[in-house]
Design a protein around this motif. Structure first.
Motif, short mmCIF file in Angstrom:
data_model
loop_
_atom_site.label_atom_id
_atom_site.label_comp_id
_atom_site.label_asym_id
_atom_site.label_seq_id
_atom_site.Cartn_x
_atom_site.Cartn_y
_atom_site.Cartn_z
N LEU A 185 29.15 -21.01 0.10
CA LEU A 185 27.79 -20.77 0.59
C LEU A 185 27.67 -21.20 2.04
CD1 LEU A 185 24.84 -20.01 0.12
CD2 LEU A 185 24.45 -22.31 -0.77
N HIS A 186 28.30 -22.33 2.39
CA HIS A 186 28.26 -22.80 3.78
C HIS A 186 28.88 -21.76 4.71
CE1 HIS A 186 28.64 -25.53 7.20
NE2 HIS A 186 29.90 -25.15 7.30
N ILE A 215 31.60 -26.96 -8.26
CA ILE A 215 30.36 -26.91 -7.48
C ILE A 215 30.66 -27.09 -5.99
CG2 ILE A 215 28.18 -28.10 -7.02
CD1 ILE A 215 28.06 -28.75 -10.01
N SER A 245 29.81 -24.47 -3.09
CA SER A 245 28.97 -24.93 -1.98
C SER A 245 29.64 -24.61 -0.64
CB SER A 245 28.70 -26.43 -2.09
OG SER A 245 27.99 -26.72 -3.27
#
Length: 242
Positions: free
Chosen positions: A146-147, A139, A143
Motif C-alpha cells: 500500500l505504501h 499485514i 502495508s
C-alpha cells in the motif's frame, strides 16, 4: 494461452519447503509448519506471454515469483492496458484479493519465461489462525505494498515525465551501482519500453522522447534496451526527486 507444469507429487513437498525456507514471510516458521504449508503449494511454469489470470477469474491463493517477471495490468474494453506493477523474483502478488475472497481485479501475464510458487489460501488461513506472528508479517507485507501504491500516486501527480524516468533509472541500479568508482553504470531495461512507459503512467511516445532528451543532454546513452549512464551523480543531480 496458459502453460503450467506441476512438479511430481513425491518431489513437490521438499521443493516447496526449500523455497518457503528462503522466503522472509515463511522463513521463521518451524519445520513442521513449513512441511504442512508446502502441502498447499505447487510450482508453476509459464512461457513468455502466457496469461496467469484475467480480471474476474476466481482467486484461490497467491503467487511468489521464483524466476522471471510478471506484469499486472488493467485492460480496457478496447484492449488497452495500464501496467500497475512488474513483479520480480522474491516478490509476491495476489494476497489482497485472496483475503477479500473476491475475483481478481486485474490481469497477470508473464513478461518472460517464469517459475512461480502458488500458495493456496486454505493453508494460509489455517496458519493465520494458529500463528499471530505470521499474521502480522502478512499485514506488514500488505502495508508495504500500500505504501508503494501511495508513493506511485504521489509521483504520478507531482512529478514530470522526465522526473519519473530518471527516478526509474536510478531505481534500477543496485546499491553498488549507485556509487560506482568511475561514475559509469550500464542498465538493461527488464522489459519492453512500452511496458515500462505504462508502468510510469506515460505514453510510449512520451517515454521515448524523454529518453532521447536525456541522451541529447549527455546524461544517458541509448543502445536498444541497454541504457548507459556515464555519470550517475550528474544524472541524480539533474533534477530534484521527492
Amino acid at each position: 494461452m496458459r502453460t503450467t507444469t506441476h512438479a511430481s507429487p513425491a518431489a513437490m513437498p521438499l521443493s516447496a519447503t526449500e523455497v518457503l525456507t528462503r522466503t522472509p514471510l515463511f522463513s521463521d516458521l518451524p519445520a513442521d509448519d513449513l512441511q504442512r504449508l508446502a502441502q498447499g503449494c505447487r510450482v508453476e511454469h509459464y512461457d513468455r506471454g502466457n496469461i496467469l489470470f484475467h480480471k474476474g477469474d476466481p482467486c484461490h491463493g497467491f503467487h511468489l515469483v521464483l524466476d522471471g517477471q510478471i506484469k499486472l495490468a488493467f485492460v480496457s474494453a478496447a484492449g488497452n492496458q495500464k501496467v500497475v506493477e512488474i513483479i520480480r523474483p522474491g516478490q509476491s502478488f495476489g494476497e489482497a484479493v485472496m483475503f477479500m475472497q473476491k475475483p481478481y481485479v486485474l490481469m497477470a501475464q508473464a513478461l518472460t519465461d517464469c517459475q512461480l510458487l502458488f500458495i493456496a489460501k486454505d493453508v494460509i488461513f489455517q496458519e493465520i489462525r494458529k500463528d499471530p506472528d505470521f499474521c502480522l508479517r502478512l499485514i506488514a507485507g500488505l502495508s508495504m505494498r500500500l505504501h508503494h501504491l501511495i508513493k506511485d500516486l504521489e509521483i504520478y501527480s507531482l512529478c514530470s515525465g522526465r522526473e519519473r524516468i530518471v527516478g526509474y533509472l536510478l531505481g534500477e541500479m543496485t546499491d553498488d551501482e549507485c556509487s560506482p568508482p568511475d561514475g559509469r553504470v550500464e542498465i538493461c531495461l527488464p522489459t519492453h519500453k512500452s511496458t515500462i512507459a505504462s508502468r510510469l503512467n506515460l505514453t510510449q511516445e512520451h517515454f521515448s522522447r524523454v529518453l532521447h532528451e536525456l541522451a541529447n543532454d549527455g546524461l544517458i546513452e541509448i543502445e536498444g534496451r541497454r541504457i548507459v549512464v556515464p555519470d550517475v551523480t550528474k544524472l541524480r543531480s539533474s533534477l530534484c526527486l521527492p
